[in-house]
Write a protein that holds these residues in place. Sequence first.
Motif, PDB file in Angstrom:
ATOM      1  N   SER A 120     -12.797  23.848 -42.166  1.00  0.00           N
ATOM      2  CA  SER A 120     -12.426  22.683 -42.828  1.00  0.00           C
ATOM      3  C   SER A 120     -12.439  21.392 -41.878  1.00  0.00           C
ATOM      4  O   SER A 120     -12.524  20.295 -42.328  1.00  0.00           O
ATOM      5  CB  SER A 120     -11.259  23.030 -43.727  1.00  0.00           C
ATOM      6  OG  SER A 120     -11.166  23.894 -44.343  1.00  0.00           O
ATOM      7  N   ALA A 170     -16.292  25.761 -46.236  1.00  0.00           N
ATOM      8  CA  ALA A 170     -14.883  25.152 -46.440  1.00  0.00           C
ATOM      9  C   ALA A 170     -14.253  25.871 -47.434  1.00  0.00           C
ATOM     10  O   ALA A 170     -12.889  26.012 -47.220  1.00  0.00           O
ATOM     11  CB  ALA A 170     -14.917  23.574 -46.964  1.00  0.00           C
ATOM     12  N   SER A 203      -8.162  19.526 -47.085  1.00  0.00           N
ATOM     13  CA  SER A 203      -8.029  20.729 -46.229  1.00  0.00           C
ATOM     14  C   SER A 203      -7.015  21.523 -47.022  1.00  0.00           C
ATOM     15  O   SER A 203      -6.381  21.270 -47.920  1.00  0.00           O
ATOM     16  CB  SER A 203      -7.811  20.428 -44.734  1.00  0.00           C
ATOM     17  OG  SER A 203      -6.264  20.385 -44.846  1.00  0.00           O
TER      18      SER A 203
END
Lengths: 180, 174, 398
Positions: C79, C108, C337
Amino acid sequence: MNEEQSVAESPLVLQKLQENYADALLAHEETRDGVAVVVGKDDAYALLEYLKTEAELGYTYLVDVTAVDNSQLESELVKYDYARFMVVYHLYSYQGCCRLRVKVPVHERDLRVRSVTSLWRGANWLERETYDMFGIAFEGHPDLRRILMPDDFDGHPLRKDYPLRGRGERESFNFETQNV
Amino acid sequence: MGLDFGGARNLSADSGFMDDNIITTTIDKVVNWGRKNSLWPMPFGTACCAIEMMATLASKFDLSRFGSEAIRFSPRQSDLLIVSGRISIKMMPVLKRIYDQMPDPKWVISMGACASCGGVFDTYTLIQGVDQFIPVDVYIPGCPPRPEDLIDAVMQVQQKIAGGEVPKGIEVAV
Amino acid sequence: MHAELERATGEKMVLNFGPQHPATHGTLRIVLELDGESILKATPHLGYLHTGFEKLGEHLDYNQFIVVTDRMNYLSPLSNNFGYVLAVEQLLGIEVPKRCQYIRILMAELSRLADHLLWLGTAALDLGAFSVFLYSFREREKLYSIFEKTTGARLTTSYTRVGGVLRDLYAGFDEDVRQFITNFPKALRETHTLLTRNRIWMDRTKGVGPIASEDAINYGLTGPCLRATGITHDIRKAEPYSSYDEMTFEVPVGSNGDAYDRYLVRMEEMVQSCHIVQQALDNLPDGPVNVEDNKISLPKKSDAYGHIEGLIHHFKIIMDGHGVQPPVGEHYCATESPNGELGFYIVSDGSGTGYRIRIRPPSFLNFQALPHMLEGGMVSDTVAVLGSLNVIAGELDR
């Protein structure tokens, strides 16, 4: 997000700021990541307060406070009367889903900037970090201490004149004074 | 029994009793054998390496197969310090204090590049190798090392103990 | 009872918590001022893992800095890689090919799973539930092996490049990931059975460390901690980057903003991440994974060795003082994130090295709200609240 708007007219925030803070704005531009404005040190607090409290704008979320040492960036230095530092605030508006960057030039001879901790509690540590790394003194901050470096550390590491490998503190740091 | 202390076993040839039930060895060897198989690690995990250390302790790699599952976060109860991660100048006094609090004999593993030499971070705040301040017995290369590397390091410490090697931190009068 | 006695005598006790404490995950330190068992004041101290990432960013070129971003939030390096290269690419004004965008989203989201899994394991471990730790690491190991096959490393992946990714996915990727997301909900249900209605878990997390939504915004909370207070805000939805606008997923929100809600939000986010992974796999486009610009992407090895032009391009990107050179300017780029808003503010002076790289870490602002959540609570709640925030020292101190 702002691309279509910018063709037709300037974003709401810029219109509003030009209406109310025309004298304070040193520069403004529409960037790919939103809007960026440069504002004088004395007007910064009032402008940030306006951005936060104005219902139509609603910049209630302070994303980040940091600084840039422009001493090796001639192009920026000449623009703002050779102010060495630029304190940078990033704001976000949940209602408009848009970002704003407010930059405040700060001269080395007077590193004081008014703290925004009274507006955003989240600014507390961010300003402490900026103080720790650049030496910007935030006036009215409730607890302006170093945050990342040890309390007895000398210097401000993110200034451009501070060497990457330090000034020997890796070998000569104090084992005793830090309250472990 | 499957244990070998290296002592003479067959003292009395005519007695089966002695053969099966008595082992002669030196006290050092027994103690070292015990120490080797019951290491109590004190994990000083700060950064990325600590995550790999956790993976080593978890189900797949399972460090307890090697007699060192009694992870203790109290230095007073531990005899193996695993320094895993970056150590800053603010952290070093803490680490030193923890090392000093551990009872002798104690061993130190410096896990990963950052603890061993600063790794990729040659910056103003990072200690370029903890061995400048505390004695290190085994270094593990890698950024971060794989769990197998950590297990290997623990086994190297065990070999050192079994071999009667004095830990780096103890000064022997000559 | 004990607390009342203490209060009667008016004595305060100062308790130092960390930096070396099993629940502080290594490097956090809180000084608690106690009145008996209740917390009067909590003062976090940080900087124990300060590494100088931002200073290092001024000395490394744009591609070299990717290595540093790995070591920021080391639970989900992919990420960080993603967020960083996105910022540089936006500064350059380029867009990567569709396939690359999908691969980045895949990685991610898988690393979001890995991050939440580790959070789940350690948060439960801190409250005494050891089995959850073992179960979540079992799943994490499966992810590790997918990451390792794709990127070459378990943890510090450095997979993305400015203008693309290191290499395309490996041959059995699709199969491996599909197998993982088929089995993963089962593992998640297992955890739900262990914790969600567990009396001890509920007692220790429900109503513990609450924060109201206005306070959360005022403190600058982001990610699961913000959503647990009831605010539906996810950068993937609000300002879709990469190809997130092509994915359908829900944004789970809580209502009370307490440790239990933060737990539920993260659990549901894992389910949603699985959906995204599924969609990205189903619609994974073909094509190149790097932008076709010789000034940004490295040429193929065969070109670098076989043609003089390829060799020159290779040389120009690798050599010190050349490489990727964004125009003079500045850019802020935020990505969602696993812990919240991870922002990169990059100032470029036109050279191959960033003039200033500022990292806006989610943990820094989430951790700042800790005293607000703790004060007035009991000392034993400290561990529960700290666990629920998932503060990663690497990105906290940078």
